[in-house]
Design a protein around this motif. Structure first.
Motif, PDB file in Angstrom:
ATOM      1  N   TRP A 136       0.811  -1.223   0.000  1.00 24.83           N
ATOM      2  CA  TRP A 136       0.000   0.000   0.000  1.00 24.83           C
ATOM      3  C   TRP A 136       0.838   1.264   0.000  1.00 24.83           C
ATOM      4  O   TRP A 136       2.033   1.230   0.321  1.00 24.83           O
ATOM      5  N   TYR A 137       0.206   2.363  -0.421  1.00 27.06           N
ATOM      6  CA  TYR A 137       0.868   3.673  -0.522  1.00 27.06           C
ATOM      7  C   TYR A 137      -0.077   4.764  -0.051  1.00 27.06           C
ATOM      8  O   TYR A 137      -1.295   4.640  -0.230  1.00 27.06           O
ATOM      9  N   PRO A 138       0.461   5.852   0.519  1.00 28.41           N
ATOM     10  CA  PRO A 138      -0.394   7.015   0.796  1.00 28.41           C
ATOM     11  C   PRO A 138      -0.815   7.652  -0.529  1.00 28.41           C
ATOM     12  O   PRO A 138      -0.218   7.371  -1.574  1.00 28.41           O
ATOM     13  N   ALA A 139      -1.833   8.517  -0.472  1.00 25.98           N
ATOM     14  CA  ALA A 139      -2.330   9.151  -1.704  1.00 25.98           C
ATOM     15  C   ALA A 139      -1.184   9.848  -2.429  1.00 25.98           C
ATOM     16  O   ALA A 139      -0.288  10.424  -1.801  1.00 25.98           O
ATOM     17  N   GLY A 140      -1.208   9.745  -3.740  1.00 22.68           N
ATOM     18  CA  GLY A 140      -0.146  10.375  -4.535  1.00 22.68           C
ATOM     19  C   GLY A 140       0.144   9.537  -5.766  1.00 22.68           C
ATOM     20  O   GLY A 140      -0.600   8.615  -6.109  1.00 22.68           O
ATOM     21  N   ALA A 141       1.263   9.844  -6.393  1.00 25.96           N
ATOM     22  CA  ALA A 141       1.588   9.219  -7.683  1.00 25.96           C
ATOM     23  C   ALA A 141       1.725   7.695  -7.553  1.00 25.96           C
ATOM     24  O   ALA A 141       1.268   6.946  -8.418  1.00 25.96           O
ATOM     25  N   GLU A 142       2.362   7.242  -6.450  1.00 28.24           N
ATOM     26  CA  GLU A 142       2.571   5.785  -6.322  1.00 28.24           C
ATOM     27  C   GLU A 142       1.245   5.041  -6.134  1.00 28.24           C
ATOM     28  O   GLU A 142       1.052   3.945  -6.669  1.00 28.24           O
ATOM     29  N   ALA A 143       0.327   5.681  -5.380  1.00 29.06           N
ATOM     30  CA  ALA A 143      -0.984   5.051  -5.176  1.00 29.06           C
ATOM     31  C   ALA A 143      -1.732   4.972  -6.506  1.00 29.06           C
ATOM     32  O   ALA A 143      -2.378   3.949  -6.805  1.00 29.06           O
ATOM     33  N   ASP A 144      -1.631   6.043  -7.315  1.00 30.11           N
ATOM     34  CA  ASP A 144      -2.302   6.024  -8.631  1.00 30.11           C
ATOM     35  C   ASP A 144      -1.702   4.937  -9.512  1.00 30.11           C
ATOM     36  O   ASP A 144      -2.417   4.192 -10.187  1.00 30.11           O
ATOM     37  N   ALA A 145      -0.370   4.861  -9.488  1.00 29.60           N
ATOM     38  CA  ALA A 145       0.304   3.853 -10.329  1.00 29.60           C
ATOM     39  C   ALA A 145      -0.107   2.443  -9.903  1.00 29.60           C
ATOM     40  O   ALA A 145      -0.317   1.566 -10.746  1.00 29.60           O
ATOM     41  N   LEU A 146      -0.263   2.238  -8.599  1.00 28.55           N
ATOM     42  CA  LEU A 146      -0.638   0.899  -8.120  1.00 28.55           C
ATOM     43  C   LEU A 146      -1.998   0.492  -8.688  1.00 28.55           C
ATOM     44  O   LEU A 146      -2.180  -0.647  -9.130  1.00 28.55           O
ATOM     45  N   ARG A 147      -2.933   1.444  -8.701  1.00 30.54           N
ATOM     46  CA  ARG A 147      -4.276   1.126  -9.258  1.00 30.54           C
ATOM     47  C   ARG A 147      -4.159   0.671 -10.710  1.00 30.54           C
ATOM     48  O   ARG A 147      -4.740  -0.328 -11.113  1.00 30.54           O
ATOM     49  N   ASN A 148      -3.368   1.402 -11.478  1.00 30.05           N
ATOM     50  CA  ASN A 148      -3.188   1.028 -12.897  1.00 30.05           C
ATOM     51  C   ASN A 148      -2.497  -0.322 -13.022  1.00 30.05           C
ATOM     52  O   ASN A 148      -2.868  -1.156 -13.844  1.00 30.05           O
ATOM     53  N   ASP A 149      -1.478  -0.512 -12.190  1.00 28.85           N
ATOM     54  CA  ASP A 149      -0.704  -1.768 -12.265  1.00 28.85           C
ATOM     55  C   ASP A 149      -1.580  -2.972 -11.952  1.00 28.85           C
ATOM     56  O   ASP A 149      -1.483  -4.015 -12.595  1.00 28.85           O
ATOM     57  N   VAL A 150      -2.414  -2.833 -10.926  1.00 29.20           N
ATOM     58  CA  VAL A 150      -3.279  -3.958 -10.539  1.00 29.20           C
ATOM     59  C   VAL A 150      -4.200  -4.304 -11.714  1.00 29.20           C
ATOM     60  O   VAL A 150      -4.348  -5.476 -12.085  1.00 29.20           O
ATOM     61  N   HIS A 151      -4.778  -3.253 -12.328  1.00 30.04           N
ATOM     62  CA  HIS A 151      -5.677  -3.482 -13.462  1.00 30.04           C
ATOM     63  C   HIS A 151      -4.935  -4.200 -14.600  1.00 30.04           C
ATOM     64  O   HIS A 151      -5.425  -5.172 -15.178  1.00 30.04           O
ATOM     65  N   ASN A 152      -3.737  -3.705 -14.874  1.00 35.19           N
ATOM     66  CA  ASN A 152      -2.928  -4.314 -15.947  1.00 35.19           C
ATOM     67  C   ASN A 152      -2.641  -5.788 -15.642  1.00 35.19           C
ATOM     68  O   ASN A 152      -2.824  -6.661 -16.498  1.00 35.19           O
ATOM     69  N   HIS A 153      -2.203  -6.076 -14.422  1.00 31.77           N
ATOM     70  CA  HIS A 153      -1.875  -7.465 -14.058  1.00 31.77           C
ATOM     71  C   HIS A 153      -3.121  -8.351 -14.046  1.00 31.77           C
ATOM     72  O   HIS A 153      -3.039  -9.534 -14.362  1.00 31.77           O
ATOM     73  N   GLN A 154      -4.262  -7.779 -13.677  1.00 30.85           N
ATOM     74  CA  GLN A 154      -5.507  -8.569 -13.728  1.00 30.85           C
ATOM     75  C   GLN A 154      -5.781  -8.993 -15.169  1.00 30.85           C
ATOM     76  O   GLN A 154      -6.186 -10.122 -15.429  1.00 30.85           O
TER      77      GLN A 154
END
Ligand SMILES: Cc1cc2nc3c(=O)[nH]c(=O)nc-3n(C[C@H](O)[C@H](O)[C@H](O)COP(=O)(O)OP(=O)(O)OC[C@H]3O[C@@H](n4cnc5c(N)ncnc54)[C@H](O)[C@@H]3O)c2cc1C
Length: 406
Positions: A136-154
């Motif tokens: 997990w990440y606090p709000a910010g660029a890394e948190a946004d990137a994680l959302r995209n990454d999870v979608h991509n890996h799914q």
């Protein structure tokens, strides 16, 4: 005489021996010779002598997969198994989220599956903490990137999903996530103690009848007609039909002797290890700036510099600081006693992907150098055995040949 066999003064019209003109003594000599000749089948050809340099997780896994198939293998290690990057690794078995593009993800995914296969093959001798990974990440660029990454890996079929704070607490009882922007759970991942894994593999190599020698340093390569004929070591000369170079950061030195330039760089990684403790963590946890896992033997391992400033400070004071940092997220770590601090050097090919396989410039040298080598070891071991013993070129490895560097 074309359809006949000649033995001394006897001529045996082949294949009918009954027509032979023969002498008693030669007859019995012939019978003795036939009795001493083993029955030859195509697969009884003399086996290749395969010499592997480097007893890290890759050398051990390649040796295991070759020896399992009955190959003649000698594994040579300069110091002791796991003495290089392997022994100082966080050893998280993962395919998230930096594992891109698709082909590289696939290899890591197969690596995780490979560890499950090895556990079965080795009858439970391998201990792995399965349970997935929470990140997990606090709000910010890394948190946004994680959302995209999870979608991509799914979309690539990975069992990863976004989770909320209550779910973090369910997966990591007692955790305090702090301010949270996004979080993910990757269910298929695990972690192991890399020294334990390397020892289990080298024991299995020995049980298959192969040799594991250490300390034994490969000091020079004997080259004849552009091929490795033998390796010189601190324990003598070993002839080789195939030479596997898996010496981690020392590989470029030996490869250079064979006319190959292997572009590797390295970054340091410090880990703090506690004494064995009752279970406080059932899975890998990647909190912002503090990564932690608990090995099957109860030792908690924490690191804080995966993406941030890279330190090579392996003092106990630094270790205590790392443990303190991790305990902000998991207060149960506060009272654990620090056992040791390790400093490891990552093996990073120039483009950060792996380098694996034969190279036409020295056709019997098989090279294996990579980061994420713990995750990848089972699948690289399996593919190496296929390429070395069967002569096939595994398509998934095509982007990762040394020749891509020119
Ligand atoms: C801090 C850190 C954290 C990491 N975290 C992870 C992770 O979470 N997940 C993951 O998958 N990967 C991780 N890695 C990467 C992983 O540990 C490595 O990719 C892997 O261990 C490489 O294994 P190897 O066998 O290629 O090299 P090494 O383990 O370095 O083995 C090479 C061996 O060759 C021997 N050797 C050298 N020269 C000679 C010679 N001339 N003759 C004979 N032997 C020789 C050395 O003594 C050594 O034992 C991490 C690495 C570090 C440093």
């Amino acid at each position: 005489m074309s359809a006949a066999l000649r033995f001394g003064s006897f001529v045996f019209p082949s294949p009918v021996l009954g027509y032979a003109r023969m002498h008693r003594r030669y007859f019995f000599e012939l019978l003795a010779a036939l009795a001493a000749t083993p029955y030859l089948r195509a697969d009884d050809e003399p086996k290749k002598q395969i010499v592997i340099a480097g007893g890290g997780i890759l050398g051990a896994s390649i040796a295991y997969h070759l020896a399992k198939r009955g190959a003649r293998v000698t594994l040579l290690e300069k110091l002791r198994p796991g003495a290089g990057a392997t022994g100082n690794s966080f050893a998280w078995l993962n395919a998230t989220f930096s594992k891109k593009p698709r082909n590289y993800f696939d290899l890591n995914f197969l690596g995780i599956a490979g560890w499950r296969r090895l556990q079965r093959e080795l009858n439970g001798a391998l201990q792995i903490q399965w349970g997935g990974c929470v990140e997990w990440y606090p709000a910010g660029a890394e948190a946004d990137a994680l959302r995209n990454d999870v979608h991509n890996h799914q979309e690539w079929g990975y069992d990863a999903r976004l989770i909320d704070e209550p779910e973090i607490r369910k997966l990591l009882p007692g955790a305090n996530s702090g301010p949270m922007g996004s979080a993910a759970f990757s269910a298929q991942e695990g972690a192991l103690n890399p020294l334990h894994a390397v020892n289990v593999l080298t024991k299995a190599v020995r049980r298959s009848g192969a040799r594991v020698l250490y300390p034994c340093e490969v000091t020079a390569l004997e080259i004849s007609s552009g091929r490795i004929a033998a390796v010189e070591t601190t324990r003598g000369r070993f002839p080789a039909d195939v030479f596997v170079l898996a010496c981690g950061l020392d590989s470029p030195f030996l490869a250079h002797m064979a006319g190959l330039e292997v572009p590797l760089r390295s970054t340091p990684g410090v880990l703090a290890h506690t004494a064995p403790a009752p279970r406080v963590l059932g899975r890998v946890a990647l909190a912002p700036g503090a990564h932690m896992k608990q090995d099957p033997d109860g030792r908690v391992v924490t690191g804080m510099e995966f993406g941030g400033a890279l330190s090579s400070n392996k003092s106990m004071a630094h270790g205590r600081e790392m443990l303190r940092e991790a305990s902000r997220f998991l207060p149960a770590l506060k009272n654990l006693s620090l056992e040791r601090v390790t400093l490891g050097w990552r093996i990073l090919p120039k483009d950060e992907f792996l380098i694996v396989g034969f190279d036409a410039r020295c056709p019997n040298l098989f090279l294996a150098a990579m980061h994420s080598g713990v995750t990848l070891a089972p699948i690289i071991g399996q593919f190496a055995a296929t390429e070395i013993l069967d002569g096939a070129s595994v398509q998934l490895l095509a982007p990762y040949r040394l020749s891509r560097f020119g």
